[in-house]
Design a protein around this motif. Structure first.
Motif, short mmCIF file in Angstrom:
data_model
loop_
_atom_site.label_atom_id
_atom_site.label_comp_id
_atom_site.label_asym_id
_atom_site.label_seq_id
_atom_site.Cartn_x
_atom_site.Cartn_y
_atom_site.Cartn_z
N LYS A 292 -4.28 4.17 2.92
CA LYS A 292 -4.80 4.33 1.56
C LYS A 292 -4.46 5.76 1.12
O LYS A 292 -3.29 6.12 1.14
CB LYS A 292 -6.28 4.03 1.52
N ARG B 133 0.81 -1.23 0.00
CA ARG B 133 0.00 0.00 0.00
C ARG B 133 0.84 1.27 0.00
O ARG B 133 1.54 1.53 -0.94
CB ARG B 133 -0.98 -0.01 1.18
N SER C 193 -8.94 4.30 6.52
CA SER C 193 -7.63 3.65 6.61
C SER C 193 -6.51 4.68 6.74
O SER C 193 -6.59 5.78 6.20
CB SER C 193 -7.35 2.85 5.33
N ASN D 19 -8.59 -0.23 9.22
CA ASN D 19 -9.97 0.24 9.11
C ASN D 19 -10.97 -0.89 9.32
O ASN D 19 -12.07 -0.66 9.82
CB ASN D 19 -10.18 0.93 7.75
N ALA D 20 -10.60 -2.11 8.95
CA ALA D 20 -11.48 -3.25 9.19
C ALA D 20 -11.75 -3.35 10.70
O ALA D 20 -12.89 -3.56 11.13
CB ALA D 20 -10.85 -4.54 8.67
N ASP E 6 -18.39 4.59 6.90
CA ASP E 6 -17.10 3.94 6.66
C ASP E 6 -16.58 4.52 5.35
O ASP E 6 -17.05 4.18 4.28
CB ASP E 6 -17.29 2.42 6.55
N SER F 297 -15.85 2.44 -2.58
CA SER F 297 -14.41 2.18 -2.74
C SER F 297 -14.03 1.58 -4.08
O SER F 297 -13.59 2.27 -4.98
CB SER F 297 -13.87 1.29 -1.63
C1 LIG Z 1 -10.34 -0.52 2.49
C2 LIG Z 1 -11.64 -0.49 3.15
C3 LIG Z 1 -11.85 -1.14 4.38
C4 LIG Z 1 -10.76 -1.91 5.04
O1 LIG Z 1 -9.73 -1.07 5.45
P1 LIG Z 1 -8.32 -1.70 5.90
O2 LIG Z 1 -7.52 -0.52 6.34
O3 LIG Z 1 -7.77 -2.38 4.70
O4 LIG Z 1 -8.59 -2.64 7.01
C5 LIG Z 1 -13.09 -1.06 4.94
N1 LIG Z 1 -14.10 -0.40 4.35
C6 LIG Z 1 -13.94 0.24 3.17
C7 LIG Z 1 -15.11 0.94 2.57
C8 LIG Z 1 -12.70 0.22 2.53
O5 LIG Z 1 -12.54 0.84 1.35
#
Ligand SMILES: *Cc1c(COP(=O)(O)O)cnc(C)c1O
Length: 470
Positions: free
Chosen positions: A298, A100, A295, A156-157, A261, A231
């Motif tokens: 990202k 990433r 995140s 983010n998860a 989210d 996303s």
């Molecule tokens: C990427 C993403 C996640 C997961 O995030 P991580 O940092 O990879 O755990 C969750 N929700 C959305 C909408 C995302 O785009």
């Protein structure tokens, strides 16, 4: 076993003889004996297996020198670290498989003292007593986004999971059918919902969800209205989405919190750098959304982390959740995140010093120039293995963000001569350091956008060596 196979088996040199070979005796000086023995056994097992399977094994291959050579190669392969730097020539900036986001110099310089020494991670230096690790990023997150409260977790998860668990365990969460996304690596909204103990109530259809769809299912058990950033996909055509602000007014009317989210979550408006207009984290919070998550690695361009911003009472409740201990962020991550956030105090500094933003905002003209420099470093190629050609193409943001966006770039294409495109791609991938390129229409394409300045020479060297194979 055939007689021929038996004859081959007898020719395989024994461990004792191999251990006395000068190359292997040399290796024992620099590698642990156990590792050398492991390599010998691996090589011998492999030879035996090949003979048994009837794969052609020639007698010269079984000579002491040849087998020793294989053992030395094996020793090197075993002792090479598994996690290694690679050169990203794919043009995908936030490349999930390649780590990433990458961190800038300023942050790297701060790693040594912090990783190699003790720190005030959970120690209040003013009071001389126990502190909280979250304080190191809380204030700056609040300052940058005007959020009432902030905290961070592992990714983010984890942020989504803990938020749902805290707010809606055993109760209902309303979400649009058009937002039930799967992110690569098996993060799926319905599954995370189940894991959190919340009951998902889907509303609307794949392409259209109206405000009344949410309102119709609100009941005594409704704990949360959830909005999820799409996303990595888009819905086009006959579509309808409910705006965050509309969801907020609905939530207010019923006294139900609204969570978004955001996935990538960006602190600067990247439309001035050629990207499509996306609401920033600040704008989403200003709409009145009670909680947002996104995140760290990202579009933010920091380390892997999950950032949670929003209403103080909600964030406090999340902090009290036992799960925070399981999902907590490491100190080196915290350091990288704090430094990344500090750069955002000055947008120009952020774009200049955060590699992800720098690569995304790079102009076509400067990429053209960079591609020319790479071509020059490669120089004239002898032999007919391959030739190079500069062409226009597109890079991608990656990381499941802005999937349809194509950023104009300049590519150095390797055109097959006597070498084929798959061979060239494989050669570059096996190079040390590996160079990861993409193959399109029978050419290997090197996108200079994601090749770092210091890597240009290495890539050029790899291409020159490759050309000599032809
Ligand atoms: C990427 C993403 C996640 C997961 O995030 P991580 O940092 O990879 O755990 C969750 N929700 C959305 C909408 C995302 O785009």
């Amino acid at each position: 076993m055939t007689e021929q196979e038996q004859a081959l088996f007898r020719k395989i040199p024994g461990v004792d003889r191999l251990m006395l070979h000068p190359d292997i005796m040399g290796a024992i000086k620099s590698y642990p004996r156990a590792l050398v023995l492991k390599a010998i056994h691996n090589v011998l097992d492999d030879i035996r297996a090949r003979i048994k399977m009837g794969v052609l094994v020639s007698e010269p291959e079984l000579e002491l020198d040849a087998v020793s050579g294989q053992v030395v190669e094996k020793i090197e392969a075993i002792s090479r670290p598994s996690l290694r730097p690679v050169i990203n020539a794919t043009g995908v900036v936030v490349h999930t498989n390649l780590g990433r986001s990458i961190l800038g110099e300023r942050i790297l310089r701060r790693f040594r003292p912090l990783a190699g020494g003790y720190s005030n991670l959970e120690f209040d230096l003013e009071e001389g007593k126990r502190g909280s690790r979250y304080t190191h990023v809380e204030d700056i997150l609040k300052e940058l986004t005007s959020a009432e409260a902030a905290m961070v977790v592992n990714n983010n998860a984890a942020a989504v999971l803990i938020a749902l668990e805290t707010l809606a365990r055993g109760r209902e969460v309303i979400v649009s059918r058009g937002q039930l996304v799967e992110i690569g690596g098996s993060f799926r909204i319905p599954d995370v919902m189940r894991k959190s103990g919340a009951r998902m109530v889907e509303v609307g259809t794949t392409n259209k969800t109206h405000l009344r769809d949410y309102e119709e299912v609100i009941g005594p058990d409704t704990a949360l209205l959830l909005k999820v950033h799409r996303s990595n996909f888009q819905i086009v055509g006959f579509t309808k989405d409910v705006e965050g602000s509309e969801l907020v007014s609905l939530g207010r009317r019923y006294g139900i919190p609204v969570m978004e989210d955001l996935g990538s979550g960006c602190l600067v408006d990247l439309s001035s750098y050629g990207l499509v207009r996306e609401p920033t984290v600040q704008e989403v919070l200003a709409e009145g959304v009670d909680l947002v998550t996104f995140s760290g690695d990202k579009l933010l361009g920091g380390p892997q982390a999950g950032i949670i911003l929003g209403r103080k009472d909600i964030v406090e409740a999340i902090k009290r959740n036992q799960l925070t201990r399981a999902l907590r962020i490491d100190k080196l991550t915290l350091l990288a995140l704090e430094e990344t956030l500090r750069l955002y105090r000055d947008e120009r500094a952020a774009v200049r010093e955060i590699p992800t933003l720098k690569m995304i905002s790079r102009s076509y003209r400067s990429l053209r120039n960079k591609a020319e420099r790479l071509a020059k470093l490669i120089g004239r190629l002898k032999g007919g293995g391959l030739s190079i050609e500069l062409t226009d193409g597109n890079s991608k943001v990656g990381g499941g963000a802005l999937p349809l966006l194509e950023m104009p770039t300049r590519l150095v294409g390797l055109i097959p001569g006597t070498l084929t495109a798959p061979f060239m791609e494989n050669y570059l991938r096996s190079y040390d350091p590996p160079v990861i390129a993409r193959v399109e229409r029978d050419r290997v394409l090197l996108d200079v956008r994601t090749i770092q300045e210091r890597e240009l020479k290495i890539v050029a060297g790899a291409v020159r060596e490759l050309a000599r194979m032809g």
